[in-house]
Every structure is written in C-alpha cells, then in structure tokens.
Motif scaffolding. Structure first.
Motif, mmCIF file in Angstrom:
data_model
loop_
_atom_site.group_PDB
_atom_site.id
_atom_site.type_symbol
_atom_site.label_atom_id
_atom_site.label_comp_id
_atom_site.label_asym_id
_atom_site.label_seq_id
_atom_site.Cartn_x
_atom_site.Cartn_y
_atom_site.Cartn_z
ATOM 1 N N LYS A 82 2.771 5.009 7.012
ATOM 2 C CA LYS A 82 4.004 5.446 6.360
ATOM 3 C C LYS A 82 5.125 5.604 7.389
ATOM 4 C CE LYS A 82 6.066 8.989 3.462
ATOM 5 N NZ LYS A 82 5.885 10.271 2.776
ATOM 6 N N PHE A 93 4.462 -0.620 3.768
ATOM 7 C CA PHE A 93 4.400 0.232 2.574
ATOM 8 C C PHE A 93 3.260 -0.223 1.665
ATOM 9 C CE2 PHE A 93 9.076 1.283 3.195
ATOM 10 C CZ PHE A 93 8.848 2.620 3.501
ATOM 11 N N LEU A 132 6.993 6.112 -1.087
ATOM 12 C CA LEU A 132 6.580 4.752 -0.718
ATOM 13 C C LEU A 132 7.173 3.726 -1.685
ATOM 14 C CD1 LEU A 132 2.743 5.243 -0.100
ATOM 15 C CD2 LEU A 132 4.527 5.153 1.631
ATOM 16 N N ARG A 143 9.921 0.986 -0.795
ATOM 17 C CA ARG A 143 9.496 -0.410 -0.937
ATOM 18 C C ARG A 143 10.349 -1.106 -1.996
ATOM 19 N NH1 ARG A 143 3.387 -2.018 -2.469
ATOM 20 N NH2 ARG A 143 4.127 -1.314 -4.498
#
Length: 189
Positions: free
Chosen positions: A108, A127, A140, A144
């Motif tokens: 991460k 991600f 995330l 993303r």
C-alpha cells in the motif's frame, strides 16, 4: 512486576468473575511477549476441577488479554500433546497474519508513493497486488480508480469508484470522479 497469570504454573486452570459470569482458562504457555490459554465459554456456574467436563471449550488456543480483579486457581493438569499441536498451529497462524499485514502495508505504501509521483500504471499494479489483502481498505479502490481514470481506463475506474461508494456513499470527491469516468466512457459508446 509480573501479573498473576505469568507466575502460575503451566497447565493451571484458573478463572475470574466479571459481573455475574465466570471466565475459565487453562494456562498453556507463557513467553516474554504473550500468554497463551485454552479458553472456555463463560458461564454462571462456579468452575471447579470436578466440574471441568461441564465447561465447553471456546478456543483451543488463544492469547490471554483479559482484565480481571481477582484470579482464582482451581487446579492443574499437564498440557497434552494435542494442546501443544494447537499452540504450534496458533503461532503459525499468528506469524502468517503478521507477515500478511506487513506485506499489505508495504504494498500500500509503495502504491501510494507511485500514485503521488504520477506513475499510474505502477500504482495500479501495486494497488491490485494489495487489494486481496484487505477488501475493506477502500482507499485502495479510490486511488486505483483515480489511476484508471488518468490512464483512460474508464470501465475499471467506474468499477473501483462504485465499490468505494458502496462503503462510503457520501464521499463527494469519489462521487465526482465516478461521474467524470462515466461521462468520459459515454463518449466512446
């Protein structure tokens, strides 16, 4: 100063009372950083060695982190081979969990750094590697989705934003990004 649990012998059965319930344990192992016990379901019956068969095991091996005012020892039995196997299994699972969390946090962190540096393709890759570790870390999916949007991958961006919005429907920035992705995608229909 050591706690009462740390100074009783391995194999000791002990309990404490909280409110109107009794909490029974058997001490399995003590180390410098953890206390492992077999945990029994709480009950209104006062525990004793002659009534052990009446108590149901809740967890064959777990960490002891309970707070109690007074600990009462009721007896001792040797730790069995099956209990030792449970300890080994518990420690393997704990080590795997720690490694998994560490791997997730590393992925991460690297993904966020790539995102912040504009390396969107690399950020998507990182991600995507991190996502299976924690489907509830919605940051995330937000980040993303933003990467996909920057890369012109609108369907993927919409999917990530929709997933994010299921968990946090009031985030106006993500909602606006989702609308932008949908608008861009509609140009290509």
């Amino acid at each position: 100063m050591k706690s009462a649990v740390e100074i009783i012998p391995i194999g000791t059965y002990f309990y404490f009372r909280k409110d109107s319930l009794y909490y029974l344990f058997q001490l399995l192992e003590v180390s410098s950083n953890q206390i492992l016990v077999q945990t029994f379901w709480s009950t209104t019956n006062v525990p004793s060695m002659d009534k052990l068969h009446q108590f149901d095991v809740k967890s064959a091996c777990s960490e002891f982190e309970e707070e109690f005012d007074e600990l009462i020892v009721i007896g001792k039995e040797p730790v069995t081979e099956n209990q030792r196997l449970e300890i080994t299994q518990f420690l393997k699972i704990k080590a795997s969990k720690i490694a998994r969390e560490s791997g997730f946090l590393t992925l991460k962190k690297e993904a966020v750094e790539a995102f912040e540096n504009g390396a969107y393709q690399e950020a998507v890759r990182l991600f995507s590697l991190a996502a299976p570790y924690s489907k509830y870390d919605i940051e995330l999916y937000e980040k993303r989705g933003l990467c996909y949007l920057k890369l012109g991958l609108y369907i993927d961006a919409i999917a990530d934003f929709d997933y994010y919005l299921i968990h946090d429907p009031n985030n106006e920035l993500v909602r606006a990004a989702a609308e932008s992705a949908k608008k861009e995608f509609s140009k290509y229909k």
